[in-house]
Write a protein that holds these residues in place. Structure first.
Motif, PDB file in Angstrom:
ATOM      1  N   LEU A 209       0.826  -1.213   0.000  1.00 25.04           N
ATOM      2  CA  LEU A 209       0.000   0.000   0.000  1.00 25.04           C
ATOM      3  C   LEU A 209       0.857   1.258   0.000  1.00 25.04           C
ATOM      4  O   LEU A 209       0.560   2.234  -0.698  1.00 25.04           O
ATOM      5  CB  LEU A 209      -0.917   0.030   1.231  1.00 25.04           C
ATOM      6  N   LEU A 210       1.914   1.237   0.817  1.00 26.18           N
ATOM      7  CA  LEU A 210       2.661   2.468   1.088  1.00 26.18           C
ATOM      8  C   LEU A 210       3.364   3.075  -0.130  1.00 26.18           C
ATOM      9  O   LEU A 210       3.474   4.305  -0.212  1.00 26.18           O
ATOM     10  CB  LEU A 210       3.659   2.230   2.223  1.00 26.18           C
ATOM     11  N   PRO A 211       3.870   2.294  -1.101  1.00 26.22           N
ATOM     12  CA  PRO A 211       4.519   2.948  -2.237  1.00 26.22           C
ATOM     13  C   PRO A 211       3.553   3.656  -3.201  1.00 26.22           C
ATOM     14  O   PRO A 211       3.999   4.412  -4.062  1.00 26.22           O
ATOM     15  CB  PRO A 211       5.228   1.777  -2.959  1.00 26.22           C
ATOM     16  N   GLN A 248      -0.854   6.926 -13.259  1.00 25.44           N
ATOM     17  CA  GLN A 248      -0.803   7.929 -14.324  1.00 25.44           C
ATOM     18  C   GLN A 248       0.630   8.176 -14.798  1.00 25.44           C
ATOM     19  O   GLN A 248       0.891   8.307 -15.991  1.00 25.44           O
ATOM     20  CB  GLN A 248      -1.403   9.259 -13.843  1.00 25.44           C
ATOM     21  N   HIS A 249       1.571   8.219 -13.833  1.00 26.84           N
ATOM     22  CA  HIS A 249       2.959   8.583 -14.165  1.00 26.84           C
ATOM     23  C   HIS A 249       3.962   7.440 -14.005  1.00 26.84           C
ATOM     24  O   HIS A 249       5.116   7.578 -14.361  1.00 26.84           O
ATOM     25  CB  HIS A 249       3.408   9.760 -13.283  1.00 26.84           C
ATOM     26  N   GLY A 250       3.546   6.341 -13.426  1.00 31.37           N
ATOM     27  CA  GLY A 250       4.491   5.257 -13.158  1.00 31.37           C
ATOM     28  C   GLY A 250       5.322   5.559 -11.932  1.00 31.37           C
ATOM     29  O   GLY A 250       4.841   6.187 -10.971  1.00 31.37           O
ATOM     30  N   LYS A 251       6.599   5.167 -11.959  1.00 32.95           N
ATOM     31  CA  LYS A 251       7.466   5.346 -10.788  1.00 32.95           C
ATOM     32  C   LYS A 251       8.064   6.747 -10.736  1.00 32.95           C
ATOM     33  O   LYS A 251       8.338   7.371 -11.756  1.00 32.95           O
ATOM     34  CB  LYS A 251       8.590   4.309 -10.797  1.00 32.95           C
ATOM     35  N   TYR A 252       8.275   7.191  -9.491  1.00 34.43           N
ATOM     36  CA  TYR A 252       8.896   8.485  -9.242  1.00 34.43           C
ATOM     37  C   TYR A 252      10.302   8.261  -8.681  1.00 34.43           C
ATOM     38  O   TYR A 252      10.599   7.184  -8.133  1.00 34.43           O
ATOM     39  CB  TYR A 252       8.073   9.287  -8.234  1.00 34.43           C
ATOM     40  N   PRO A 253      11.178   9.265  -8.764  1.00 37.61           N
ATOM     41  CA  PRO A 253      12.517   9.124  -8.173  1.00 37.61           C
ATOM     42  C   PRO A 253      12.426   8.877  -6.666  1.00 37.61           C
ATOM     43  O   PRO A 253      11.441   9.269  -6.017  1.00 37.61           O
ATOM     44  CB  PRO A 253      13.172  10.482  -8.459  1.00 37.61           C
TER      45      PRO A 253
END
Length: 502
Positions: A209-211, A248-253
């Motif tokens: 859940l957290l990511p 919407q954006h996938g993974k973030y840094p």
């Protein structure tokens, strides 16, 4: 006449001399007793605290309230000393002492974890609002466990997962069952089972859940709001960093976790301007030294970019099952080199001594490392020379009494090792560790059990509260500002309680 006088002296004088001798012996005994008592007080952790008249008055009132509470518990045949926290929780919440500790300013929470900070019932309710939230309702496999929650896009839902909202709607009793799966209770203190396996399952059930970035921000906002409302003004989280994502954006840094948390803190500060946060980058004891070395390098990279947020590095997980601190000695030897490379220092805030075994020697490492605070330190009392060094080095032990009981390290909290540490002058703070896993919020419960079971006084309470800011990761300017606020809050609390308690 002289003969009579000699006879009188023989019969009555010598006993009189003997009495005088006994009085002298008793006086010397009393003096030795009082001297030893003063010497013991002089080395206690709170020896430097001087109470005001108002604090002394409050101390007397709290002492009487505790005395009345214990007498009432005894009269009602309450099993106060061999019951689990969960069994005693309703009794704690109904007590006058708990009401007082809920309103007491608590300074900082120096020891808590990213997966155990926010109320479990809220987690279920908040996750349910997302149509993309699913729950695994099959038997455990190597990939998933029963009750595990996760977010998935339509068409990409793994076998065994069903919609959380639909599951809760179709099975009214399941919400209670799921809540129980997210909590760890120690109902029988006499029966041993592997609580660490059960403990870690609680984190696994919400780990996916957290990511998810939208949930991540909601989760921490709720956790921080509850802490701030409970008079906690500063928080330091052992944070296991992961790349956030959304659909919407996938993974973030990786750094997005930090910037998002900074934004959450700004939101909290609109209502609680004094609230502050530091993050302790955490890896795992079960990894090998090479993997931990890579994590350490990542921690330095983040600290270079966010020097006022990332405060240090830790290794978490069961000490009995993981590697020793000593096994990572090559990583610790590189700390100075990494500090020069990145231009920042990386203090260690290692878990050590969360054990009742003398064979666990992690405490020995602490005195040789740049490790200003120690997570748990339960078995420090088995290493007297190390204890002496840690006192000399002015290091602080982060004590989490309820966690220690629930995980089975201390059944009767009167026998908690922190009592030995405090009386020997080891500085400590009170912490909640993973309160959502144990079924509570805030720090009031931990202060309650410490005060009741350890026979503390206002002098000790004040020292514990102020230790949490004095030994925090706040820089000198931040610390000064935080202490100014805490001093005012403490004085207001003492005044208010003295007016309320008659």
């Amino acid at each position: 006449m002289m003969k009579k006088y000699i006879t009188y002296l023989l019969f009555f004088g010598f006993p009189l001399f003997g009495c005088q001798s006994k009085v002298a012996e008793n006086s010397a005994y009393q003096q030795n007793w009082m001297q030893l008592e003063q010497q013991n007080k002089a080395i206690a952790f709170d020896a430097d605290v001087k109470l005001s008249d108002a604090e002394i008055s409050l101390d007397q009132k709290l002492f009487q309230i505790r005395k009345d509470f214990l007498a009432g518990a005894e009269k009602q045949k309450v099993s106060l000393y061999n019951s689990s926290f969960n069994e005693l929780k309703p009794l704690i919440e109904s007590s006058k002492l708990f009401e007082i500790f809920q309103s007491m300013p608590k300074g900082g929470l120096l020891h808590t974890h990213s997966g155990g900070i926010t109320d479990a019932k809220w987690v279920i309710a908040a996750a349910r609002k997302y149509k993309e939230c699913y729950i695994y309702d099959q038997a455990d496999t190597k990939d998933f466990i029963f009750g595990q929650l996760a977010f998935f896009q339509d068409g990409k839902v793994p076998k065994g997962f069903v919609s959380l909202d639909q599951k809760l709607s179709s099975e009214p009793g399941f919400e209670k069952q799921l809540t129980e799966l997210l909590l760890l209770k120690r109902e029988s203190l006499c029966t041993y089972s592997d609580y660490w396996i059960e403990f870690e399952k609680r984190f696994t059930r919400i780990s996916l859940l957290l990511p998810y970035r939208p949930f991540f921000k909601e989760y921490y906002k709720k956790g921080f709001e509850d802490l701030a409302a409970n008079k906690v003004q500063h928080v330091e989280i052992r944070c296991v960093f992961d790349e956030l994502y959304d659909f919407q954006h996938g993974k973030y840094p990786l750094k997005t976790s930090v910037t998002d948390l900074q934004e959450v803190v700004k939101e909290i500060q609109k209502k609680y301007p004094e609230f502050s946060l530091k993050l302790i980058y955490s890896s795992f004891k079960f990894l090998d030294p090479q993997a931990v070395g890579k994590q350490l390098e990542t921690a330095f990279e983040l600290k270079k970019e966010f020097p006022d947020v990332i405060s240090g590095f830790d290794l978490v997980a069961d000490e009995a099952a993981g590697n020793s601190i000593y096994s990572f000695r090559e990583d610790w030897a590189k700390l100075n080199e990494l500090s020069k490379k990145y231009g920042v220092k990386m203090p260690l805030f290692l878990h050590a001594g969360e054990s009742v075994s003398v064979f666990n020697k992690n405490m020995i490492d602490i005195a040789s490392l740049d490790n200003p605070r120690i997570g748990h330190g339960l078995n420090l009392i088995y290493f007297p020379k190390t204890m002496e060094l840690i006192k000399k080095q002015n290091k602080l032990v982060e004590v989490s009494p309820i966690s220690n009981q629930v995980l089975g390290y201390v059944s009767d909290l009167r026998n908690h090792p922190a009592r030995v540490l405090l009386s020997n002058g080891i500085q400590c703070s009170i912490n909640s560790d993973d309160p959502s896993v144990y079924g509570y919020e805030g720090l009031g419960y931990d202060f309650w059990v410490a005060y009741v079971y350890w026979e503390l006084d206002v002098k000790a309470l004040k020292k514990l509260v102020f230790n949490s800011i004095n030994y925090s990761s706040l820089n000198e300017s931040e610390k000064k500002q935080s202490l100014t606020y805490l001093n005012k809050q403490w004085d207001d609390f003492v005044k208010e309680m003295n007016g309320r308690l008659k």
